[in-house]
Design an enzyme around this catalytic site. Structure first.
Site, PDB file in Angstrom:
ATOM      1  N   ASN A  11     -33.043 -13.030  25.168  1.00  0.00           N
ATOM      2  CA  ASN A  11     -34.402 -12.884  24.620  1.00  0.00           C
ATOM      3  C   ASN A  11     -35.368 -12.697  25.779  1.00  0.00           C
ATOM      4  O   ASN A  11     -35.626 -13.626  26.537  1.00  0.00           O
ATOM      5  CB  ASN A  11     -34.748 -14.159  23.823  1.00  0.00           C
ATOM      6  CG  ASN A  11     -36.205 -14.199  23.401  1.00  0.00           C
ATOM      7  OD1 ASN A  11     -36.877 -13.168  23.360  1.00  0.00           O
ATOM      8  ND2 ASN A  11     -36.700 -15.392  23.093  1.00  0.00           N
ATOM      9  N   TRP A  12     -35.909 -11.509  25.874  1.00  0.00           N
ATOM     10  CA  TRP A  12     -36.772 -11.182  27.023  1.00  0.00           C
ATOM     11  C   TRP A  12     -38.205 -11.652  26.840  1.00  0.00           C
ATOM     12  O   TRP A  12     -39.017 -11.541  27.767  1.00  0.00           O
ATOM     13  CB  TRP A  12     -36.765  -9.668  27.271  1.00  0.00           C
ATOM     14  CG  TRP A  12     -35.462  -9.160  27.804  1.00  0.00           C
ATOM     15  CD1 TRP A  12     -34.326  -9.892  28.052  1.00  0.00           C
ATOM     16  CD2 TRP A  12     -35.156  -7.806  28.170  1.00  0.00           C
ATOM     17  NE1 TRP A  12     -33.338  -9.065  28.545  1.00  0.00           N
ATOM     18  CE2 TRP A  12     -33.818  -7.790  28.616  1.00  0.00           C
ATOM     19  CE3 TRP A  12     -35.872  -6.615  28.142  1.00  0.00           C
ATOM     20  CZ2 TRP A  12     -33.192  -6.623  29.049  1.00  0.00           C
ATOM     21  CZ3 TRP A  12     -35.260  -5.451  28.575  1.00  0.00           C
ATOM     22  CH2 TRP A  12     -33.927  -5.450  29.026  1.00  0.00           C
ATOM     23  N   LYS A  13     -38.566 -12.087  25.649  1.00  0.00           N
ATOM     24  CA  LYS A  13     -39.951 -12.505  25.383  1.00  0.00           C
ATOM     25  C   LYS A  13     -40.923 -11.401  25.830  1.00  0.00           C
ATOM     26  O   LYS A  13     -40.589 -10.224  25.706  1.00  0.00           O
ATOM     27  CB  LYS A  13     -40.257 -13.839  26.071  1.00  0.00           C
ATOM     28  CG  LYS A  13     -39.145 -14.865  25.843  1.00  0.00           C
ATOM     29  CD  LYS A  13     -39.495 -16.239  26.309  1.00  0.00           C
ATOM     30  CE  LYS A  13     -38.274 -17.135  26.123  1.00  0.00           C
ATOM     31  NZ  LYS A  13     -38.584 -18.538  26.248  1.00  0.00           N
ATOM     32  N   HIS A  97     -38.198 -18.156  16.101  1.00  0.00           N
ATOM     33  CA  HIS A  97     -38.154 -18.678  17.475  1.00  0.00           C
ATOM     34  C   HIS A  97     -39.276 -19.716  17.633  1.00  0.00           C
ATOM     35  O   HIS A  97     -40.366 -19.557  17.069  1.00  0.00           O
ATOM     36  CB  HIS A  97     -38.330 -17.545  18.485  1.00  0.00           C
ATOM     37  CG  HIS A  97     -38.067 -17.998  19.892  1.00  0.00           C
ATOM     38  ND1 HIS A  97     -39.020 -18.646  20.633  1.00  0.00           N
ATOM     39  CD2 HIS A  97     -36.953 -17.938  20.656  1.00  0.00           C
ATOM     40  CE1 HIS A  97     -38.497 -18.963  21.823  1.00  0.00           C
ATOM     41  NE2 HIS A  97     -37.248 -18.543  21.856  1.00  0.00           N
ATOM     42  N   GLU A  99     -41.375 -20.286  19.831  1.00  0.00           N
ATOM     43  CA  GLU A  99     -42.673 -19.767  20.290  1.00  0.00           C
ATOM     44  C   GLU A  99     -43.429 -19.093  19.148  1.00  0.00           C
ATOM     45  O   GLU A  99     -44.653 -19.161  19.082  1.00  0.00           O
ATOM     46  CB  GLU A  99     -42.458 -18.819  21.490  1.00  0.00           C
ATOM     47  CG  GLU A  99     -42.097 -19.623  22.736  1.00  0.00           C
ATOM     48  CD  GLU A  99     -41.213 -18.911  23.734  1.00  0.00           C
ATOM     49  OE1 GLU A  99     -41.122 -17.667  23.707  1.00  0.00           O
ATOM     50  OE2 GLU A  99     -40.586 -19.616  24.556  1.00  0.00           O
ATOM     51  N   GLU A 167     -31.985 -24.580  19.369  1.00  0.00           N
ATOM     52  CA  GLU A 167     -32.744 -24.556  20.616  1.00  0.00           C
ATOM     53  C   GLU A 167     -33.670 -25.762  20.675  1.00  0.00           C
ATOM     54  O   GLU A 167     -34.765 -25.734  20.083  1.00  0.00           O
ATOM     55  CB  GLU A 167     -33.590 -23.283  20.697  1.00  0.00           C
ATOM     56  CG  GLU A 167     -32.770 -22.013  20.681  1.00  0.00           C
ATOM     57  CD  GLU A 167     -33.505 -20.892  21.390  1.00  0.00           C
ATOM     58  OE1 GLU A 167     -32.954 -20.379  22.365  1.00  0.00           O
ATOM     59  OE2 GLU A 167     -34.635 -20.573  20.992  1.00  0.00           O
ATOM     60  N   GLY A 173     -37.266 -22.959  28.644  1.00  0.00           N
ATOM     61  CA  GLY A 173     -38.132 -22.560  29.753  1.00  0.00           C
ATOM     62  C   GLY A 173     -38.522 -23.712  30.659  1.00  0.00           C
ATOM     63  O   GLY A 173     -39.405 -23.579  31.498  1.00  0.00           O
ATOM     64  N   SER A 213     -32.638 -23.055  28.530  1.00  0.00           N
ATOM     65  CA  SER A 213     -32.317 -23.083  29.964  1.00  0.00           C
ATOM     66  C   SER A 213     -30.829 -22.849  30.265  1.00  0.00           C
ATOM     67  O   SER A 213     -30.280 -23.471  31.179  1.00  0.00           O
ATOM     68  CB  SER A 213     -32.816 -24.385  30.603  1.00  0.00           C
ATOM     69  OG  SER A 213     -34.229 -24.473  30.492  1.00  0.00           O
ATOM     70  N   GLY A 234     -33.045 -17.116  27.585  1.00  0.00           N
ATOM     71  CA  GLY A 234     -34.368 -16.570  27.868  1.00  0.00           C
ATOM     72  C   GLY A 234     -34.434 -16.092  29.312  1.00  0.00           C
ATOM     73  O   GLY A 234     -33.935 -15.016  29.659  1.00  0.00           O
ATOM     74  N   GLY A 235     -35.023 -16.912  30.172  1.00  0.00           N
ATOM     75  CA  GLY A 235     -35.289 -16.546  31.569  1.00  0.00           C
ATOM     76  C   GLY A 235     -34.125 -15.886  32.294  1.00  0.00           C
ATOM     77  O   GLY A 235     -34.298 -14.863  32.974  1.00  0.00           O
TER      78      GLY A 235
HETATM   79  C1  PEP Z   1     -35.314 -18.827  24.510  1.00  0.00           C
HETATM   80  O1  PEP Z   1     -36.333 -18.195  24.684  1.00  0.00           O
HETATM   81  O2  PEP Z   1     -34.766 -18.757  23.405  1.00  0.00           O
HETATM   82  C2  PEP Z   1     -34.766 -19.640  25.596  1.00  0.00           C
HETATM   83  C3  PEP Z   1     -33.735 -20.387  25.357  1.00  0.00           C
HETATM   84  O3  PEP Z   1     -35.401 -19.575  26.827  1.00  0.00           O
HETATM   85  P1  PEP Z   1     -34.875 -20.193  28.246  1.00  0.00           P
HETATM   86  O4  PEP Z   1     -33.424 -19.778  28.392  1.00  0.00           O
HETATM   87  O5  PEP Z   1     -35.760 -19.540  29.279  1.00  0.00           O
HETATM   88  O6  PEP Z   1     -35.011 -21.661  28.166  1.00  0.00           O
END
Ligand code: PEP
Length: 253
Positions: A11-13, A97, A99, A167, A173, A213, A234-235
């Site tokens: 997930n690139w956000k 999600h 966010e 999650e 993040g 993460s 994500g990241g």
């Molecule tokens: C996400 O956005 O779903 C996520 C898990 O982000 P991160 O891996 O950066 O914690």
């Protein structure tokens, strides 16, 4: 032997222009051999989807969107429908999600409408659920409430088309990962919930991911857990090499 096919989703956000998306895809595909055992998915922002879809035609890297509207079309300024996403080459869409829930007001009734619309219009939804840090001591209650409300109207056939991502919001993040044992325990609780609200066959067929993460250093130990069928990243999905290392960790399970 599990019948569930692992999925690694990135997930690139709100990151990457169409040009940066193309550069990632070219680099990532140069590392990837033809992949059949696991599914690999990137989820770029809307503005990159058309370009990504053209580059990924016929490739084993799949494309998804970060959100969608539940209506097919109409006066919904700023919104994007499932049909538009499919026309760009998307086969998956994230729904709910954290966010979207926290920053854009997607409550459980909106999440449920989006889930039903995605399935109706031929996209495979990834439903995200999870608790905040302050809710962590009543995680079962929180997840149960989300599943009950979000899956309203979803029968066992539809559930089999879906993926669920657990999650914990405190791990997104933040660099804090749930331990493999904690992630396994909550995901197994989600599978038990599916058994009691649907049936055991549906629970065994439903793919459930962990997200929060995930990075190359911790992916293997998370993915080794019995009920964890992949990762929502994500990241660490923004850099082709680190996303590829997570894919490699899934392949070597
Ligand atoms: C996400 O956005 O779903 C996520 C898990 O982000 P991160 O891996 O950066 O914690």
């Amino acid at each position: 032997m599990t019948m569930r096919r692992p999925l690694i989703a990135g997930n690139w956000k709100m990151h990457k222009t169409p040009q940066e998306t193309e550069e990632f895809i070219v680099e990532f595909l140069s590392k990837l051999a033809n992949e059949e055992r696991i599914e690999i998915l990137i989820v770029p922002p809307f503005t990159s989807l058309d370009r990504a879809g053209k580059l990924l035609k016929g490739k084993s890297l799949l494309l998804g969107a970060q959100d969608m509207h539940y209506e097919a079309e109409g006066a919904f300024t700023g919104a994007i429908s499932a049909r538009m996403l499919k026309a760009c080459g998307c086969s998956y869409v994230l729904v709910g999600h954290s966010e979207r829930r926290e920053l854009f007001g997607d409550d459980d009734s909106v999440v449920s409408r989006k889930l039903n619309a995605a399935l109706r219009d031929g996209l495979r939804p990834i439903l995200c659920v999870g608790e905040t840090l302050s809710e962590h001591d009543r995680v079962e209650e929180k997840i149960t409430q989300q599943l009950t409300e979000d899956l309203d109207g979803i029968d066992e056939h539809a559930l089999a088309e879906m993926t669920i991502a657990y999650e914990p919001i405190w791990a997104i993040g933040t660099g804090k990962t749930a331990t493999p044992e904690v992630a396994q325990e909550t995901i197994s609780m989600i599978r038990d919930w599916i058994t009691s609200h649907y049936d055991n066959a549906t629970a065994q067929a439903t793919r459930i991911l962990y997200g929060g993460s995930v990075k190359p250093a911790n992916a293997a130990s998370l993915l080794a857990q019995r009920d964890i069928d992949g990762a929502l990243v994500g990241g660490a999905s923004l850099v082709a090499e680190s996303f590829f290392q997570i894919v490699e960790a899934a392949r070597s399970q």
